[in-house]
Design an enzyme around this catalytic site. Structure first.
Site, mmCIF file in Angstrom:
data_model
loop_
_atom_site.group_PDB
_atom_site.id
_atom_site.type_symbol
_atom_site.label_atom_id
_atom_site.label_comp_id
_atom_site.label_asym_id
_atom_site.label_seq_id
_atom_site.Cartn_x
_atom_site.Cartn_y
_atom_site.Cartn_z
ATOM 1 N N CYS A 1 0.847 -1.531 0.068
ATOM 2 C CA CYS A 1 0.179 -0.370 0.052
ATOM 3 C C CYS A 1 0.606 1.205 0.367
ATOM 4 O O CYS A 1 2.054 1.231 0.793
ATOM 5 C CB CYS A 1 -0.777 0.117 1.206
ATOM 6 S SG CYS A 1 -1.926 1.358 1.305
ATOM 7 N N ASN B 1 1.334 -9.507 -0.236
ATOM 8 C CA ASN B 1 0.159 -10.129 0.293
ATOM 9 C C ASN B 1 0.527 -11.489 0.934
ATOM 10 O O ASN B 1 1.929 -11.618 0.222
ATOM 11 C CB ASN B 1 -0.708 -10.042 -0.125
ATOM 12 C CG ASN B 1 -1.912 -8.432 -0.668
ATOM 13 O OD1 ASN B 1 -2.685 -7.588 -0.150
ATOM 14 N ND2 ASN B 1 -0.962 -8.018 -2.305
#
Length: 307
Positions: free
Chosen positions: A241, A250
């Site tokens: 992010c 992730n």
């Protein structure tokens, strides 16, 4: 029989928008096709944001239209940060639209330039738009920074649950919890998802975990233990992010699939075809490092999947 859990592949959105390189559209389409061939049944194929902010997503409408036309049996998902983006996603034919609502006000202002309360109002407008234009589409909220924020610090669990309830009351179909910053631990994951499921019932959604501190798989397993059955993951571990400094990618799809299949939990994903999709990803991003312990080590001798 349907697989026991759903792996929602977010690499084409969360992964690609987090790197500087722009994957050519033709390679994106081949990668999405390869992911579908591997058995992924829900894929977040892009983000409807201004191209000047994220040039990596400039072709998102084309990618959505391709996926919807070629793979009508899967759920084609796209992220939209606001009403305008949701309108474009629905016009392109997305089956599901995800809106990022942050439990941290600092992250919310940095990410979407709105407070969490203002985002709930935006959700209400999106739900009304969906009812008028695409009633068959699903609206999902990924509750960002649910486990902590690199800008704000700790995020009170009561605030997370209160905001989740407000999102559900706004009319969305699912509310999941996102470890945007990679700060979660298994005990925290169990607590929050137990509370979320108790408050929202069937509207409690996916676990979106990051592997910033090496706890991604442990946190997914903790969520599974308290009843979560949908898990976001990114092939090759791409992701992060831009408004959460230090938050790396992730959970690696390949590792997550291996873990569940090794436990006898059917994911519906063919591991060998998943590795072929990884090759398609690498072909489109030849200079981008990909991650994953299982791809590096290989499958154990004699290993058999759950299905």
């Amino acid at each position: 029989m349907a697989p026991s859990i759903l792996i929602s592949e977010v690499g084409p959105r969360d992964g690609l928008q987090s790197i500087a390189t722009t994957m050519p559209t033709a390679h994106k389409l081949r990668w999405v096709d390869a992911l579908v061939a591997a058995g992924l049944r829900e894929i977040e194929v892009g983000s409807f944001v201004p191209a000047k902010l994220l040039p990596q997503m400039a072709d998102v409408a084309e990618v959505v239209r391709h996926a919807v036309a070629r793979h009508p049996h899967i759920t084609v998902m796209a992220l939209a940060p606001n009403l305008r983006g949701a309108e474009a996603a629905l016009q392109a034919g997305a089956h599901k639209v995800t809106l990022p609502v942050s439990a941290s006000e600092a992250h919310s202002l940095a990410n979407v330039r709105k407070t969490p309360a203002a985002m709930v109002q935006e959700l209400q407008a999106v739900v009304q738009l969906r009812a008028a234009t695409a009633p068959q589409a699903l609206i999902e909220v990924g509750l960002s920074t649910a486990f902590g924020c690199t800008l704000q610090g700790a995020v009170p669990e009561d605030d997370v649950i209160r905001l989740a309830v407000q999102c559900a009351e706004a009319g969305v179909d699912e509310v999941g919890l996102s470890d945007t910053t990679g700060m979660a631990n298994p005990a925290q994951v169990r607590r929050l998802f137990t509370r979320l499921r108790g408050e929202l019932g069937p509207k409690a959604g996916a676990a979106h975990m990051h592997n910033t501190r090496g706890l991604g798989l442990a946190n997914c397993l903790a969520a599974y233990d308290v009843g979560v059955r949908t898990f976001d993951a990114s092939q090759g571990g791409l992701g992060g992010c831009p408004y959460a400094p230090g938050a790396s990618g992730n959970v690696v799809t390949e590792d997550l699939v291996f873990m569940f299949e090794a436990m006898g939990i059917d994911t519906g994903v063919d591991y060998n075809l998943l590795m072929a999709a990884r090759e398609a990803l690498q072909a489109g991003l030849p200079d981008e490092p990909l991650y994953g312990m299982t791809p590096l080590a290989g499958l154990p001798k004699g290993w058999q999947p759950a299905a």
